[in-house]
Design a protein around this motif. Structure first.
Motif, PDB file in Angstrom:
ATOM      1  N   PHE A  10      31.161  41.010  29.375  1.00 19.48           N
ATOM      2  CA  PHE A  10      30.342  41.707  27.951  1.00 19.48           C
ATOM      3  C   PHE A  10      29.562  40.397  27.538  1.00 19.48           C
ATOM      4  O   PHE A  10      30.218  39.172  27.567  1.00 19.48           O
ATOM      5  CB  PHE A  10      31.322  41.993  26.834  1.00 19.48           C
ATOM      6  CG  PHE A  10      31.975  43.395  27.187  1.00 19.48           C
ATOM      7  CD1 PHE A  10      31.748  44.382  28.126  1.00 19.48           C
ATOM      8  CD2 PHE A  10      32.661  43.997  25.952  1.00 19.48           C
ATOM      9  CE1 PHE A  10      32.211  45.363  28.004  1.00 19.48           C
ATOM     10  CE2 PHE A  10      33.211  45.226  25.939  1.00 19.48           C
ATOM     11  CZ  PHE A  10      32.881  45.816  27.058  1.00 19.48           C
ATOM     12  N   ALA A  11      28.431  40.820  27.262  1.00 19.43           N
ATOM     13  CA  ALA A  11      27.524  39.714  26.642  1.00 19.43           C
ATOM     14  C   ALA A  11      26.525  40.097  25.551  1.00 19.43           C
ATOM     15  O   ALA A  11      26.376  41.511  25.490  1.00 19.43           O
ATOM     16  CB  ALA A  11      26.796  39.036  27.720  1.00 19.43           C
ATOM     17  N   SER A  12      25.932  39.339  24.716  1.00 18.35           N
ATOM     18  CA  SER A  12      24.952  39.867  23.829  1.00 18.35           C
ATOM     19  C   SER A  12      23.590  40.005  24.845  1.00 18.35           C
ATOM     20  O   SER A  12      23.445  39.385  25.788  1.00 18.35           O
ATOM     21  CB  SER A  12      24.569  38.797  22.678  1.00 18.35           C
ATOM     22  OG  SER A  12      25.776  38.452  22.165  1.00 18.35           O
ATOM     23  N   GLN A 111      36.053  51.448  25.351  1.00 17.80           N
ATOM     24  CA  GLN A 111      36.090  51.182  26.973  1.00 17.80           C
ATOM     25  C   GLN A 111      36.107  49.496  26.795  1.00 17.80           C
ATOM     26  O   GLN A 111      34.931  49.103  27.064  1.00 17.80           O
ATOM     27  CB  GLN A 111      35.184  52.011  27.965  1.00 17.80           C
ATOM     28  CG  GLN A 111      35.558  53.477  27.716  1.00 17.80           C
ATOM     29  CD  GLN A 111      34.683  53.799  28.892  1.00 17.80           C
ATOM     30  OE1 GLN A 111      33.592  53.482  29.168  1.00 17.80           O
ATOM     31  NE2 GLN A 111      35.295  54.835  29.963  1.00 17.80           N
ATOM     32  N   PRO A 112      37.352  48.884  26.686  1.00 14.24           N
ATOM     33  CA  PRO A 112      37.098  47.319  26.415  1.00 14.24           C
ATOM     34  C   PRO A 112      36.563  46.629  27.810  1.00 14.24           C
ATOM     35  O   PRO A 112      36.528  47.381  29.027  1.00 14.24           O
ATOM     36  CB  PRO A 112      38.330  46.911  25.921  1.00 14.24           C
ATOM     37  CG  PRO A 112      39.377  48.140  26.254  1.00 14.24           C
ATOM     38  CD  PRO A 112      38.429  49.287  26.301  1.00 14.24           C
ATOM     39  N   GLU A 113      36.278  45.363  27.675  1.00 12.95           N
ATOM     40  CA  GLU A 113      35.655  44.454  28.506  1.00 12.95           C
ATOM     41  C   GLU A 113      36.650  44.686  29.905  1.00 12.95           C
ATOM     42  O   GLU A 113      35.954  44.700  31.181  1.00 12.95           O
ATOM     43  CB  GLU A 113      35.746  43.188  28.287  1.00 12.95           C
ATOM     44  CG  GLU A 113      34.960  42.241  29.105  1.00 12.95           C
ATOM     45  CD  GLU A 113      34.745  41.018  28.734  1.00 12.95           C
ATOM     46  OE1 GLU A 113      33.618  40.200  29.021  1.00 12.95           O
ATOM     47  OE2 GLU A 113      35.258  40.531  27.725  1.00 12.95           O
ATOM     48  N   GLU A 114      37.969  44.559  29.858  1.00 12.43           N
ATOM     49  CA  GLU A 114      38.830  44.706  31.024  1.00 12.43           C
ATOM     50  C   GLU A 114      38.457  45.709  31.631  1.00 12.43           C
ATOM     51  O   GLU A 114      38.648  46.028  33.015  1.00 12.43           O
ATOM     52  CB  GLU A 114      40.426  44.827  30.405  1.00 12.43           C
ATOM     53  CG  GLU A 114      40.644  43.641  29.729  1.00 12.43           C
ATOM     54  CD  GLU A 114      40.162  43.466  28.310  1.00 12.43           C
ATOM     55  OE1 GLU A 114      40.294  44.668  27.693  1.00 12.43           O
ATOM     56  OE2 GLU A 114      39.938  42.613  27.786  1.00 12.43           O
ATOM     57  N   GLN A 115      38.313  47.212  31.344  1.00  6.79           N
ATOM     58  CA  GLN A 115      38.025  48.148  32.106  1.00  6.79           C
ATOM     59  C   GLN A 115      36.655  48.152  32.956  1.00  6.79           C
ATOM     60  O   GLN A 115      36.806  48.649  34.160  1.00  6.79           O
ATOM     61  CB  GLN A 115      38.007  49.544  31.082  1.00  6.79           C
ATOM     62  CG  GLN A 115      39.257  49.981  30.704  1.00  6.79           C
ATOM     63  CD  GLN A 115      38.956  51.145  29.689  1.00  6.79           C
ATOM     64  OE1 GLN A 115      38.021  51.951  29.996  1.00  6.79           O
ATOM     65  NE2 GLN A 115      39.981  51.424  28.762  1.00  6.79           N
ATOM     66  N   TRP A 116      35.697  47.490  32.336  1.00  5.92           N
ATOM     67  CA  TRP A 116      34.460  47.284  33.045  1.00  5.92           C
ATOM     68  C   TRP A 116      34.888  46.267  34.256  1.00  5.92           C
ATOM     69  O   TRP A 116      34.249  46.181  35.354  1.00  5.92           O
ATOM     70  CB  TRP A 116      33.061  46.716  32.177  1.00  5.92           C
ATOM     71  CG  TRP A 116      33.008  47.953  31.208  1.00  5.92           C
ATOM     72  CD1 TRP A 116      33.632  47.990  30.001  1.00  5.92           C
ATOM     73  CD2 TRP A 116      31.810  48.832  31.241  1.00  5.92           C
ATOM     74  NE1 TRP A 116      32.852  49.231  29.395  1.00  5.92           N
ATOM     75  CE2 TRP A 116      32.040  49.643  30.226  1.00  5.92           C
ATOM     76  CE3 TRP A 116      30.913  49.121  32.252  1.00  5.92           C
ATOM     77  CZ2 TRP A 116      30.951  50.726  30.073  1.00  5.92           C
ATOM     78  CZ3 TRP A 116      30.260  50.221  32.349  1.00  5.92           C
ATOM     79  CH2 TRP A 116      30.056  50.780  30.979  1.00  5.92           C
TER      80      TRP A 116
END
Length: 137
Positions: A10-12, A111-116
């Protein structure tokens, strides 16, 4: 607030130039493309650096087709999927040619970052390579 998903997590959003609606200008730096656009009608010019394709529903796969068609036509700039793309669809988005996915904060929470990140090694999760025995990872 939106979250940008890439292979690193995840990023801005670092794109600050804004977007122009498809058909509004022929020399745009960044285009917003609806899911029902004809990929052959999307102008690819030297100054086009970003194309953002809308996904109004996670069941609407037309954006994948548009992305693939743009890459086959020679578009090499940033390609972003925006909207209702799920973590399960991330590998497909990358294989279609997307560089990143833009999701809203609510989806990022569900769907948190870990799922992606689980799908970030999208080349290793290619079923055709697994069948051939050439998958990495």
């Amino acid at each position: 607030m939106t979250v940008i998903v890439t292979d690193t997590g995840f990023a801005s959003d670092d794109w600050t130039e804004g977007f122009v609606a498809l058909g509004a200008a022929n020399d745009a730096e960044a285009l917003d493309v609806p899911s029902d656009a004809d990929p052959n009608q999307i102008p690819i010019c030297d100054g086009l650096h970003m194309v953002r394709i809308d996904f109004p529903s996670s069941a609407d796969g037309r954006g994948f087709t548009i992305a693939r068609a743009l890459r086959l036509r020679g578009y090499t700039g940033r390609l972003r999927a925006r909207g209702h793309v799920l973590a399960d669809q991330y590998a497909m988005a990358r294989r279609a040619g997307f560089d990143e996915v833009e999701i809203d904060a609510n989806l990022a929470k569900r769907q948190p970052e870990e799922q992606w990140q689980f799908r970030a090694n999208w080349q290793a999760h290619d079923y055709q390579n697994r069948l051939r025995g050439t998958a990495t990872g």
